[in-house]
Enzyme design. Structure first.
Site, mmCIF file in Angstrom:
data_model
loop_
_atom_site.group_PDB
_atom_site.id
_atom_site.type_symbol
_atom_site.label_atom_id
_atom_site.label_comp_id
_atom_site.label_asym_id
_atom_site.label_seq_id
_atom_site.Cartn_x
_atom_site.Cartn_y
_atom_site.Cartn_z
ATOM 1 N N ASP A 1 0.885 -1.491 -0.063
ATOM 2 C CA ASP A 1 -0.069 0.150 0.077
ATOM 3 C C ASP A 1 0.870 1.240 -0.061
ATOM 4 O OD1 ASP A 1 -1.534 -2.156 1.823
ATOM 5 O OD2 ASP A 1 -3.168 -0.816 1.057
ATOM 6 N N GLU B 1 -4.850 7.292 0.178
ATOM 7 C CA GLU B 1 -5.548 6.662 1.201
ATOM 8 C C GLU B 1 -4.353 6.593 2.537
ATOM 9 O OE1 GLU B 1 -6.620 2.785 0.859
ATOM 10 O OE2 GLU B 1 -7.176 2.246 2.873
ATOM 11 N N ASP C 1 -6.419 5.224 -4.292
ATOM 12 C CA ASP C 1 -6.302 4.073 -3.519
ATOM 13 C C ASP C 1 -5.148 2.915 -4.051
ATOM 14 O OD1 ASP C 1 -8.947 1.690 -2.130
ATOM 15 O OD2 ASP C 1 -6.686 1.714 -2.073
ATOM 16 N N THR D 1 -6.925 -4.526 0.754
ATOM 17 C CA THR D 1 -5.840 -4.978 1.410
ATOM 18 C C THR D 1 -6.069 -6.054 2.349
ATOM 19 O OG1 THR D 1 -5.179 -2.843 1.564
ATOM 20 C CG2 THR D 1 -4.106 -4.017 3.409
ATOM 21 N N GLY E 1 -12.834 -5.480 -1.895
ATOM 22 C CA GLY E 1 -12.396 -4.439 -2.756
ATOM 23 C C GLY E 1 -13.674 -3.809 -3.442
ATOM 24 N N ASP F 1 -12.078 4.821 -2.638
ATOM 25 C CA ASP F 1 -12.442 3.389 -3.023
ATOM 26 C C ASP F 1 -13.629 3.759 -4.424
ATOM 27 O OD1 ASP F 1 -12.567 2.660 0.387
ATOM 28 O OD2 ASP F 1 -11.581 1.724 -0.813
HETATM 29 N N1 LIG Z 1 -14.583 -0.961 8.002
HETATM 30 C C1 LIG Z 1 -13.718 -0.721 6.913
HETATM 31 N N2 LIG Z 1 -12.397 -0.079 7.315
HETATM 32 C C2 LIG Z 1 -11.513 -0.034 6.516
HETATM 33 N N3 LIG Z 1 -11.768 -0.159 5.191
HETATM 34 C C3 LIG Z 1 -12.578 -0.301 4.593
HETATM 35 C C4 LIG Z 1 -13.771 -0.756 5.660
HETATM 36 N N4 LIG Z 1 -14.967 -1.081 5.032
HETATM 37 C C5 LIG Z 1 -14.391 -1.001 3.364
HETATM 38 N N5 LIG Z 1 -13.333 -0.558 3.435
HETATM 39 C C6 LIG Z 1 -12.418 -0.136 2.143
HETATM 40 O O1 LIG Z 1 -13.232 -0.237 1.176
HETATM 41 C C7 LIG Z 1 -12.966 -1.502 0.294
HETATM 42 C C8 LIG Z 1 -14.410 -2.313 -0.127
HETATM 43 O O2 LIG Z 1 -14.953 -2.714 1.125
HETATM 44 P P1 LIG Z 1 -14.960 -4.460 0.950
HETATM 45 O O3 LIG Z 1 -13.693 -4.842 0.625
HETATM 46 O O4 LIG Z 1 -15.301 -4.537 2.530
HETATM 47 O O5 LIG Z 1 -16.106 -4.598 0.110
HETATM 48 C C9 LIG Z 1 -12.035 -2.122 1.009
HETATM 49 O O6 LIG Z 1 -11.385 -2.999 0.407
HETATM 50 C C10 LIG Z 1 -11.355 -1.233 2.047
HETATM 51 O O7 LIG Z 1 -10.437 -0.596 1.063
HETATM 52 P P2 LIG Z 1 -8.976 -0.908 1.346
HETATM 53 O O8 LIG Z 1 -8.481 -2.281 1.157
HETATM 54 O O9 LIG Z 1 -8.237 -0.084 0.127
HETATM 55 O O10 LIG Z 1 -8.598 -0.184 2.667
HETATM 56 MG MG LIG Z 2 -9.906 0.681 -0.846
HETATM 57 MG MG LIG Z 3 -7.142 0.549 3.607
HETATM 58 MG MG LIG Z 4 -6.503 0.888 -0.042
#
Ligand SMILES: Nc1ncnc2c1ncn2[C@@H]1O[C@H](COP(=O)(O)O)[C@@H](O)[C@H]1OP(=O)(O)O
Ligand SMILES: [Mg+2]
Ligand SMILES: [Mg+2]
Ligand SMILES: [Mg+2]
Length: 310
Positions: A50, A73, A118, A123, A219, A246
């Site tokens: 990241d 991010e 992002d 992640t 994601g 996102d």
């Molecule tokens: N509760 C959370 N805390 C941190 N990041 C979140 C959360 N919910 C969603 N995200 C971010 O939104 C994206 C889509 O959510 P999900 O994968 O749960 O459907 C995740 O990959 C994450 O992005 P990132 O991986 O860039 O931190």
């Molecule tokens: Mg994300």
């Molecule tokens: Mg993140």
């Molecule tokens: Mg991210």
């Protein structure tokens, strides 16, 4: 690169190239095996991939477009360590450079643009080995609207050219999309949603959809790819977990493909630099207005109010 190409087209072409370079960093960190995982908050992780991917993207774009406001991010990764010279990417995708410029974006200046990055979306899935779910997102907004975007998928398997891993999808308002083969939505209603950030409100919003299938993947970028390729009908996430980085790129690409991404109440997000980072009222997206409308009307008013008043 010829500056006769309008700024927004040049910036999109640069974003396509640098997203591919960031994707290679994501793969290299994984193959080296030292992820350097940091837990920023509960269920909110950050790895060396990241941090490094963001340093690569922001250094590359800001060196070419110094007056654009770029918001990533990961907090100030550029304060931690330098940018390797071979990360600096200043080439631009040739195919994208030839795109027409949307009429209303012809005269756009760097100061009008906010880029939401992002560097690694998904992640949690990256640390757990669901590598197909991982994407690199670069969203380009003008006057608070998402007008162009890039979703790079570092682990996409290109059938037929085994040694070429990864692919880059792009979208430009009024012009269209590229880097993949669009497909119509599935015949039965398939919902795509989170696999790592669920809660009772998220689950309630899924139950009311009356779907034939619910896909649980990581994601925001990967879910929108599922919509674009006809693997799912609607993306429903009734949670404040996603942020502007996102959804900016996925929304721009989905809109350019004729789709729609809003919050759970059907309202559009704004992407100005001063906007709050969290998408407080969730995500609702579909590849056409009918499916988006169907889903919006299925969500009970009290659930919408619960999210809106959180
Ligand atoms: N509760 C959370 N805390 C941190 N990041 C979140 C959360 N919910 C969603 N995200 C971010 O939104 C994206 C889509 O959510 P999900 O994968 O749960 O459907 C995740 O990959 C994450 O992005 P990132 O991986 O860039 O931190
Ligand atoms: Mg994300
Ligand atoms: Mg993140
Ligand atoms: Mg991210």
């Amino acid at each position: 690169m010829s500056t006769s190409v309008p700024l927004i087209v040049r910036l999109l072409a640069s974003s396509v190239s640098v997203a591919g370079r960031a994707g290679k960093i994501v793969r290299d960190v994984m193959s080296k095996g030292e992820l350097g995982i940091v837990e920023k908050a509960k269920d909110d992780y950050q790895t060396e991939a990241d941090r490094s991917a963001q340093r690569c993207i922001i250094a590359s774009l800001s060196s070419q477009y110094p007056k654009i406001n770029i918001i990533g991010e990961e907090d100030n990764p550029d304060n931690e360590g330098d940018v390797c010279s071979d990360w600096l990417t200043i080439d631009a995708d040739k195919e994208v450079l030839c795109l027409e410029c949307p009429s209303e974006l012809q005269g756009i200046k760097e100061e009008d643009i906010v880029v939401w990055v992002d560097p690694l979306d998904g992640t949690s899935e990256y640390t757990q080995g669901f590598l197909e779910h991982v994407t690199v997102l670069i969203g380009i907004s003008v006057n608070e609207k998402p007008v162009a975007g890039v979703i790079h998928q570092p682990y996409y398997k290109n059938v037929g050219s085994e040694n070429k891993t990864g692919r880059t999808i792009w979208g430009l308002q009024e012009i269209g999309v590229g880097g993949f083969t669009p497909a119509p939505p599935p015949n039965s209603l398939i919902i795509t949603t989170t696999r790592s950030h669920s809660n009772p409100v998220v689950e309630k919003a899924l139950q009311v959809m009356n779907a034939s299938q619910i896909l649980r993947v990581g994601g925001a970028g990967f879910k929108v790819l599922q919509l674009l390729e006809g693997k799912a009908s609607v993306y429903v996430f009734a949670s404040p977990g996603c942020k502007k980085w996102d959804t900016c790129a996925p929304e721009a690409i989905l809109s350019a493909a004729g789709g729609k991404l809003t919050d759970i109440l059907g309202h559009n997000y704004k992407y100005g630099a001063s906007e709050p980072r969290p998408n407080k009222t969730g995500v609702l997206a579909a590849v056409n207005a009918d499916l988006h409308n169907y889903a919006l009307n299925r969500i009970p008013q009290e659930l919408k109010e619960k999210l809106a008043n959180k």
